[in-house]
Design a protein around this motif. Sequence first.
Motif, PDB file in Angstrom:
ATOM      1  N   ARG A   1       1.644  -1.340   0.284  1.00  0.00           N
ATOM      2  CA  ARG A   1      -0.004   0.051   0.004  1.00  0.00           C
ATOM      3  C   ARG A   1       0.450   0.983  -0.366  1.00  0.00           C
ATOM      4  NH1 ARG A   1      -4.194   1.300   4.391  1.00  0.00           N
ATOM      5  NH2 ARG A   1      -4.368   3.631   4.347  1.00  0.00           N
TER       6      ARG A   1
ATOM      7  N   ARG B   1       1.001   5.694   0.419  1.00  0.00           N
ATOM      8  CA  ARG B   1       0.180   6.728   0.952  1.00  0.00           C
ATOM      9  C   ARG B   1       0.980   7.777   0.525  1.00  0.00           C
ATOM     10  NH1 ARG B   1       0.748  10.054   5.316  1.00  0.00           N
ATOM     11  NH2 ARG B   1      -1.376  10.238   4.666  1.00  0.00           N
TER      12      ARG B   1
ATOM     13  N   ASP C   1       1.546  12.892   1.306  1.00  0.00           N
ATOM     14  CA  ASP C   1       0.805  14.318   1.027  1.00  0.00           C
ATOM     15  C   ASP C   1       1.659  14.499  -0.117  1.00  0.00           C
ATOM     16  OD1 ASP C   1       0.145  13.211   3.149  1.00  0.00           O
ATOM     17  OD2 ASP C   1       2.113  14.016   4.196  1.00  0.00           O
TER      18      ASP C   1
ATOM     19  N   GLY D   1      -2.972  13.472   3.134  1.00  0.00           N
ATOM     20  CA  GLY D   1      -3.096  11.797   1.999  1.00  0.00           C
ATOM     21  C   GLY D   1      -4.144  12.305   0.813  1.00  0.00           C
TER      22      GLY D   1
ATOM     23  N   ASP E   1      -3.492   7.867  -1.199  1.00  0.00           N
ATOM     24  CA  ASP E   1      -4.281   7.118   0.455  1.00  0.00           C
ATOM     25  C   ASP E   1      -5.083   5.776  -0.265  1.00  0.00           C
ATOM     26  OD1 ASP E   1      -3.501   6.308   3.075  1.00  0.00           O
ATOM     27  OD2 ASP E   1      -5.499   7.902   3.827  1.00  0.00           O
ATOM     28  N   GLY E   2      -4.634   5.128   0.255  1.00  0.00           N
ATOM     29  CA  GLY E   2      -5.287   3.796   0.443  1.00  0.00           C
ATOM     30  C   GLY E   2      -5.371   2.853  -0.929  1.00  0.00           C
ATOM     31  N   HIS E   3      -4.718   2.749  -1.471  1.00  0.00           N
ATOM     32  CA  HIS E   3      -3.795   2.414  -3.265  1.00  0.00           C
ATOM     33  C   HIS E   3      -2.882   1.045  -2.306  1.00  0.00           C
ATOM     34  CE1 HIS E   3      -5.819   6.005  -5.513  1.00  0.00           C
ATOM     35  NE2 HIS E   3      -4.896   6.474  -4.581  1.00  0.00           N
TER      36      HIS E   3
END
Length: 303
Positions: free
Chosen positions: A120, A122, A124, A163, A166-168
């Motif tokens: 995963r 993430r 900024d 974020g 994020d979450g990929h």
Amino acid sequence: MDLRFRNRHGGVRPISFPTQPPAMNLLSCIHDTAPIIEAKDSDLGDLFPPGFLDLYEVHSYRNAARILAHACPAEFAEITARLMAFRIRTEDIVAAGGNKSQIAKSMEQMLNPLGWNETRIRGDLFITKMIVTHEEKRRIAGKNRGQTVTEQRQHDEIYKVQGFIDGHKIDFVKGRVAFDLEWNSKDQTFDRDLYAARTFYECGIVSAGVLLTRSAELAPLFTEVARRVEMKNFQNKYGSSTTWMKKLLYRLDAGRGGGCPILALGIRPAVVSDFDDWKARHPVIRHAVSLDIDGHDDEDEMG
């Protein structure tokens, strides 16, 4: 449109007007003859080991197969070799669903020890806002004393979008290769997978992605299974709204993978190793069962 015109001698003749403007006819000709642009590769050559195409339907987009074979040869050889050995049992197809199917677990057991791990990312986003100001000043000394000059100044302001990425998540990543398995999920899962693959690619983490799902060639096999099991919702479990190759290809054709090279693989019936033996042990208990993966699943009837 048909109008009648009376001439000076009293005769009447019809006047016909074209039903379609000439410009529309011209556009139709242009559209019919325009060359087709597509990202799908037409020739895969001998990139895959002998027998691989008997087990898997293969579609390569944006030169994915060539990139994998030449830029990531170790990972490509490893994944193709493991897929050549991969087999599915009919009982795994029939088994009730859960958070993770036995087929997905088998893939993990095969790939995790080799360093293919769920990954995963993430991140900024930092944005620099550069503000330029101009100020007029009069020189008070030197050769150009008394002249007005414009001075340019710049100052920066830094902003942060927390974020932004994020979450990929991708099921298996090794080196610069991403690999996802979608055995039986809702077909919208393909959108998530392609978005993750293109994000990994755009961030420079992978060079290409591989997506493994079900070939449409499995539909007759699934129909035979449905005729031999008590599970009445079997057609819904593997229905048209789930992850079939056709649902993946139209997304790839529409460019939903972005610029990421994608190799789409479809599991063919030859991967189901014990189907003939299983079928011999399970007589038909339903008739008029069909599995339409294009969107018209028929209800089964007890026979």
